[in-house]
Design a protein around this motif. Structure first.
Motif, mmCIF file in Angstrom:
data_model
loop_
_atom_site.group_PDB
_atom_site.id
_atom_site.type_symbol
_atom_site.label_atom_id
_atom_site.label_comp_id
_atom_site.label_asym_id
_atom_site.label_seq_id
_atom_site.Cartn_x
_atom_site.Cartn_y
_atom_site.Cartn_z
ATOM 1 N N GLU A 38 -46.729 -28.610 12.726
ATOM 2 C CA GLU A 38 -46.412 -29.617 13.737
ATOM 3 C C GLU A 38 -44.991 -29.482 14.289
ATOM 4 O O GLU A 38 -44.585 -30.254 15.160
ATOM 5 C CB GLU A 38 -46.643 -31.031 13.196
ATOM 6 C CG GLU A 38 -45.789 -31.414 12.003
ATOM 7 C CD GLU A 38 -46.303 -30.913 10.648
ATOM 8 O OE1 GLU A 38 -45.617 -31.181 9.649
ATOM 9 O OE2 GLU A 38 -47.347 -30.254 10.569
ATOM 10 N N MET A 39 -44.242 -28.517 13.791
ATOM 11 C CA MET A 39 -42.888 -28.231 14.282
ATOM 12 C C MET A 39 -42.823 -26.771 14.721
ATOM 13 O O MET A 39 -42.355 -25.915 13.980
ATOM 14 C CB MET A 39 -41.849 -28.486 13.181
ATOM 15 C CG MET A 39 -41.637 -29.930 12.826
ATOM 16 S SD MET A 39 -40.459 -30.140 11.450
ATOM 17 C CE MET A 39 -38.932 -29.578 12.186
ATOM 18 N N PRO A 40 -43.292 -26.454 15.921
ATOM 19 C CA PRO A 40 -43.246 -25.052 16.361
ATOM 20 C C PRO A 40 -41.807 -24.581 16.557
ATOM 21 O O PRO A 40 -40.920 -25.379 16.878
ATOM 22 C CB PRO A 40 -44.022 -25.055 17.673
ATOM 23 C CG PRO A 40 -44.032 -26.459 18.130
ATOM 24 C CD PRO A 40 -43.899 -27.332 16.915
ATOM 25 N N PRO A 41 -41.565 -23.293 16.353
ATOM 26 C CA PRO A 41 -40.223 -22.752 16.570
ATOM 27 C C PRO A 41 -39.691 -23.151 17.948
ATOM 28 O O PRO A 41 -40.408 -23.101 18.950
ATOM 29 C CB PRO A 41 -40.430 -21.241 16.475
ATOM 30 C CG PRO A 41 -41.613 -21.090 15.587
ATOM 31 C CD PRO A 41 -42.506 -22.247 15.931
ATOM 32 N N GLY A 42 -38.442 -23.584 17.964
ATOM 33 C CA GLY A 42 -37.796 -23.968 19.213
ATOM 34 C C GLY A 42 -38.002 -25.411 19.622
ATOM 35 O O GLY A 42 -37.530 -25.818 20.677
ATOM 36 N N SER A 43 -38.657 -26.213 18.794
ATOM 37 C CA SER A 43 -38.971 -27.594 19.185
ATOM 38 C C SER A 43 -37.906 -28.616 18.797
ATOM 39 O O SER A 43 -38.008 -29.780 19.174
ATOM 40 C CB SER A 43 -40.319 -28.019 18.593
ATOM 41 O OG SER A 43 -40.274 -28.041 17.179
ATOM 42 N N LEU A 44 -36.864 -28.193 18.083
ATOM 43 C CA LEU A 44 -35.820 -29.145 17.667
ATOM 44 C C LEU A 44 -34.993 -29.589 18.864
ATOM 45 O O LEU A 44 -34.503 -28.773 19.650
ATOM 46 C CB LEU A 44 -34.894 -28.517 16.621
ATOM 47 C CG LEU A 44 -33.741 -29.407 16.152
ATOM 48 C CD1 LEU A 44 -34.266 -30.509 15.234
ATOM 49 C CD2 LEU A 44 -32.688 -28.597 15.441
ATOM 50 N N ARG A 45 -34.837 -30.909 18.985
ATOM 51 C CA ARG A 45 -33.990 -31.524 20.006
ATOM 52 C C ARG A 45 -33.267 -32.691 19.354
ATOM 53 O O ARG A 45 -33.768 -33.294 18.413
ATOM 54 C CB ARG A 45 -34.827 -32.062 21.181
ATOM 55 C CG ARG A 45 -35.684 -31.046 21.896
ATOM 56 C CD ARG A 45 -34.818 -30.059 22.685
ATOM 57 N NE ARG A 45 -35.598 -29.147 23.492
ATOM 58 C CZ ARG A 45 -36.065 -27.976 23.070
ATOM 59 N NH1 ARG A 45 -35.869 -27.576 21.828
ATOM 60 N NH2 ARG A 45 -36.728 -27.190 23.886
ATOM 61 N N GLY A 46 -32.113 -33.032 19.863
ATOM 62 C CA GLY A 46 -31.439 -34.245 19.436
ATOM 63 C C GLY A 46 -30.482 -34.114 18.274
ATOM 64 O O GLY A 46 -29.886 -35.101 17.873
ATOM 65 N N LEU A 47 -30.300 -32.915 17.731
ATOM 66 C CA LEU A 47 -29.331 -32.725 16.651
ATOM 67 C C LEU A 47 -27.939 -32.653 17.275
ATOM 68 O O LEU A 47 -27.710 -31.883 18.215
ATOM 69 C CB LEU A 47 -29.629 -31.448 15.878
ATOM 70 C CG LEU A 47 -28.726 -31.143 14.692
ATOM 71 C CD1 LEU A 47 -28.890 -32.193 13.601
ATOM 72 C CD2 LEU A 47 -29.040 -29.768 14.125
ATOM 73 N N VAL A 48 -27.016 -33.474 16.779
ATOM 74 C CA VAL A 48 -25.657 -33.539 17.325
ATOM 75 C C VAL A 48 -24.666 -33.193 16.226
ATOM 76 O O VAL A 48 -24.722 -33.746 15.127
ATOM 77 C CB VAL A 48 -25.351 -34.948 17.892
ATOM 78 C CG1 VAL A 48 -23.927 -35.022 18.421
ATOM 79 C CG2 VAL A 48 -26.355 -35.325 18.976
ATOM 80 N N ILE A 49 -23.759 -32.282 16.534
ATOM 81 C CA ILE A 49 -22.695 -31.880 15.611
ATOM 82 C C ILE A 49 -21.365 -32.278 16.233
ATOM 83 O O ILE A 49 -21.053 -31.855 17.359
ATOM 84 C CB ILE A 49 -22.728 -30.364 15.339
ATOM 85 C CG1 ILE A 49 -24.061 -29.972 14.681
ATOM 86 C CG2 ILE A 49 -21.548 -29.958 14.459
ATOM 87 C CD1 ILE A 49 -24.253 -28.483 14.520
ATOM 88 N N ASP A 50 -20.589 -33.082 15.534
ATOM 89 C CA ASP A 50 -19.282 -33.502 16.047
ATOM 90 C C ASP A 50 -18.251 -32.398 15.877
ATOM 91 O O ASP A 50 -18.274 -31.640 14.901
ATOM 92 C CB ASP A 50 -18.806 -34.754 15.319
ATOM 93 C CG ASP A 50 -19.382 -36.030 15.924
ATOM 94 O OD1 ASP A 50 -20.120 -35.952 16.921
ATOM 95 O OD2 ASP A 50 -19.092 -37.112 15.390
ATOM 96 N N CYS A 51 -17.346 -32.322 16.832
ATOM 97 C CA CYS A 51 -16.254 -31.350 16.849
ATOM 98 C C CYS A 51 -14.951 -32.081 17.135
ATOM 99 O O CYS A 51 -14.933 -33.026 17.922
ATOM 100 C CB CYS A 51 -16.459 -30.316 17.948
ATOM 101 S SG CYS A 51 -17.983 -29.403 17.863
ATOM 102 N N GLU A 52 -13.875 -31.617 16.532
ATOM 103 C CA GLU A 52 -12.561 -32.190 16.839
ATOM 104 C C GLU A 52 -12.076 -31.717 18.198
ATOM 105 O O GLU A 52 -11.478 -32.478 18.947
ATOM 106 C CB GLU A 52 -11.547 -31.807 15.759
ATOM 107 C CG GLU A 52 -11.744 -32.560 14.466
ATOM 108 C CD GLU A 52 -10.645 -32.254 13.467
ATOM 109 O OE1 GLU A 52 -9.489 -31.997 13.880
ATOM 110 O OE2 GLU A 52 -10.949 -32.285 12.262
ATOM 111 N N ASP A 53 -12.301 -30.431 18.505
ATOM 112 C CA ASP A 53 -11.836 -29.839 19.766
ATOM 113 C C ASP A 53 -13.009 -29.061 20.366
ATOM 114 O O ASP A 53 -13.190 -27.872 20.089
ATOM 115 C CB ASP A 53 -10.638 -28.928 19.499
ATOM 116 C CG ASP A 53 -10.019 -28.377 20.779
ATOM 117 O OD1 ASP A 53 -10.695 -28.353 21.826
ATOM 118 O OD2 ASP A 53 -8.850 -27.954 20.714
ATOM 119 N N LEU A 54 -13.797 -29.730 21.183
ATOM 120 C CA LEU A 54 -15.004 -29.129 21.733
ATOM 121 C C LEU A 54 -14.697 -27.941 22.630
ATOM 122 O O LEU A 54 -15.401 -26.930 22.578
ATOM 123 C CB LEU A 54 -15.836 -30.171 22.485
ATOM 124 C CG LEU A 54 -17.132 -29.660 23.105
ATOM 125 C CD1 LEU A 54 -18.039 -29.005 22.077
ATOM 126 C CD2 LEU A 54 -17.859 -30.782 23.804
#
Length: 121
Positions: free
Chosen positions: A61-77
């Motif tokens: 039910e999780m095909p490759p490439g289906s991930l959305r919405g993961l957020v990683i914080d950065c100090e200096d984007l």
């Protein structure tokens, strides 16, 4: 409940994904082992972070490439964006101001989308 420990990232090729997350994004390899019928557990994470990712191939039910919405914080984007671009990481566009901060969305080799965010900008 205490915290989110692992997020599954659906990939088609675990070795290719592992190389991307370690070599391109600079994650650490936390664990790698086999289980079941020749399945592999590959867990990677940002150095010092509490939450990690596991590169999975076994969820229909999780095909490759289906991930959305993961957020990683950065100090200096801007700095992260430049460094990752130089390492060949594909972004959907340059950092831009959005509700909640400045964001830049990157794509892994399978098309999973991960947002880098600098809050408060």
């Amino acid at each position: 409940m205490q915290f989110i420990s692992v997020v599954s990232v659906p990939v088609s090729d675990q070795d290719r994904a592992k190389s991307f997350y370690l070599d391109k994004l600079g994650f650490d390899l936390i664990a790698e082992s086999t289980f079941g019928d020749e399945m592999r557990w590959i867990q990677v994470g940002i150095p010092g972070a509490q939450t990690s990712l596991t590169l999975v191939t076994w969820f229909d039910e999780m095909p490759p490439g289906s991930l959305r919405g993961l957020v990683i914080d950065c100090e200096d984007l801007d700095k992260e964006y430049r460094a990752l671009t130089e390492r060949g990481v594909a972004f959907l566009g340059p950092p831009s101001q959005q509700p909640g901060g400045v964001f830049a969305i990157l794509s892994d080799p399978d098309g999973n989308l991960i947002s880098l965010r600098q809050a408060g900008s």
